[in-house]
Design an enzyme around this catalytic site. Structure first.
Site, short mmCIF file in Angstrom:
data_model
loop_
_atom_site.label_atom_id
_atom_site.label_comp_id
_atom_site.label_asym_id
_atom_site.label_seq_id
_atom_site.Cartn_x
_atom_site.Cartn_y
_atom_site.Cartn_z
CB THR A 1 -3.89 7.93 -7.31
OG1 THR A 1 -4.58 6.81 -7.88
CG2 THR A 1 -4.80 8.61 -6.30
CG HIS B 1 -5.76 -0.70 -10.91
ND1 HIS B 1 -4.76 -1.58 -10.56
CD2 HIS B 1 -5.57 0.42 -10.17
CE1 HIS B 1 -4.00 -1.01 -9.63
NE2 HIS B 1 -4.46 0.20 -9.38
CG ASN C 1 -3.43 -0.59 -1.16
OD1 ASN C 1 -3.47 0.25 -0.28
ND2 ASN C 1 -3.37 -0.30 -2.44
C1 8OZ Z 1 -1.55 5.94 -4.53
C2 8OZ Z 1 -2.56 6.46 -3.77
C3 8OZ Z 1 -3.85 6.03 -3.97
C4 8OZ Z 1 -4.13 5.08 -4.93
C5 8OZ Z 1 -2.53 2.34 -6.95
C6 8OZ Z 1 -4.44 3.67 -7.56
O1 8OZ Z 1 -1.66 2.09 -6.12
C7 8OZ Z 1 -3.40 3.54 -6.75
C8 8OZ Z 1 -3.10 4.55 -5.71
C9 8OZ Z 1 -1.81 4.98 -5.49
O2 8OZ Z 1 -2.72 1.64 -7.93
#
Ligand code: 8OZ
Length: 371
Positions: A25, A177, A237
């Protein structure tokens, strides 16, 4: 002995080498549209001798509701398809291969990024404790709304539509993903999924959305053009550990094996962080056991250096290795790995958002040597 620098087929996709550019990203898609700067960035990394055997693009939202951060690209409108087409044409013109990562963030989002300013959707109505990035800077993730069972076919249809858009945009395929605490992982893990319908509860139920998404994408574009990224133990996350990750992901890969996917892409350990999480109380995960029940092309990622990558492919532990940060900082990473040349250092401040600085201006060995 197989070399990291040998060609390989991932399903229908012929790679010149086994060094893959990981999805990254970068938040430069103003208005969710791919642009000329992004074309330059990807094309710089596409040469089959000096660059990636396969580029996996940054995550691209499959629908407006799938967006969770400012200035990430989409792959669901005609304008987005037209923008990506310029990128795939340029990458193919340079001799490269490129697939797009299909993304729905689920609850890792903010109302200001959602159509109509409504709550993002997830498997659950419990918010993720974490931040996302909006026009206001870093903000707490908004409280989501749990998807109703009758809305799930629409989510699957959105993945299928995005996969069709990807092929229309000239991509060699897609990577779904399924990692890093986003929507599909929000269904997979029992630490997040608190549903009582056919998409929650047992392992088979929690895996159902992912399996149905993969079946739909494969029905649309073929297994040989479809990959999947998984992160069995990453805590990013706010994805707390599943109570039995080994059994969960064992079920997932067994259920997917008949689809004959182009590749499975495993993030080993914490995404972008430690490979071994035992000091954080995370049970060791047996990736080799997962591979043994799967059998198809196996792409590994997370903290590999040159020696580890060469060894992983030579030993047969992996078919290919994906590099993230090293590919950001080294457009000619494959040449540098082949020649054991020093690597440029990553500049963290320019990772997310901004322009060409820290994006398309990292030198190659060739430009560094120029007068
Ligand atoms: C970093 C910042 C925002 C999104 C992921 C798509 O961790 C991301 C992502 C990484 O898979």
């Amino acid at each position: 002995m197989t070399s990291l620098f040998d060609p390989i087929h991932f399903g229908d996709i012929a790679l010149a080498n086994r060094i893959v550019m990981a999805p990254l990203t970068r938040n430069r898609a103003v208005g969710q549209l791919p642009n000329d700067l992004m074309r330059e960035y990807y094309t710089q990394r596409a040469d089959p001798v000096t660059g990636a055997g396969l580029i996996i693009t940054e995550a691209a939202q499959i629908c407006a509701e799938g967006q969770g951060y400012l200035d990430t690209p989409g792959i669901h409108t005609p304008e987005q398809v037209a923008g990506w087409r310029k990128i795939t044409d340029a990458v193919h013109g340079a001799g490269g291969r490129i697939v797009i990562q299909l993304w729905h963030v689920g609850r890792i989002s903010h109302v200001s990024l959602q159509p109509g300013g409504v709550a993002p959707v997830s498997s659950t109505a419990r918010p993720a404790l974490g931040k996302t990035f909006t026009t206001e800077g870093f903000v707490d993730c908004s409280t989501p709304r749990a998807l109703r069972t009758d809305e799930i076919p629409g989510v699957i249809a959105a993945y299928r539509h995005a996969a069709r858009c990807a092929i229309d945009a000239g991509f060699d395929g897609v990577e779904v993903h399924g990692a890093n605490g986003y929507l599909l992982e929000q269904f997979l893990r029992d630490s997040i999924n608190d549903r009582s319908d056919a998409y929650g509860g047992s392992i088979a139920n929690r895996a159902r959305l992912l399996v149905e998404v993969m079946q739909a994408v494969v029905a649309e574009i073929g297994g040989g053009r479809t990959g999947l990224r998984l992160s069995p133990v990453t805590p990013v996350n706010d994805a707390a550990q599943d109570s039995d990750a080994q059994a969960l992901y064992g079920h997932v890969v067994s259920a997917l094996a008949p689809l004959k996917l182009a590749f499975l892409h495993l993030i080993e350990g914490q995404t972008g962080g430690a490979r071994d999480l035992s000091d954080k109380g995370v049970k060791p995960f047996d990736y080799a056991a997962l591979r043994a029940v799967y059998g198809g092309p196996w792409l590994v990622n997370n903290g590999y250096d040159r020696v580890m990558a060469i060894e992983a492919v030579a030993s047969g532990a992996a078919d290919a290795v994906a590099f993230g940060k090293a590919f950001i900082a080294n457009p000619d990473l494959t040449r540098r790995l082949r020649e054991d040349a020093p690597l440029n250092k990553l500049v963290p401040a320019t990772l997310y958002g901004g322009g060409a600085s820290g994006y398309t201006d990292y030198p190659t060995l060739h430009t560094a040597a120029a007068p």
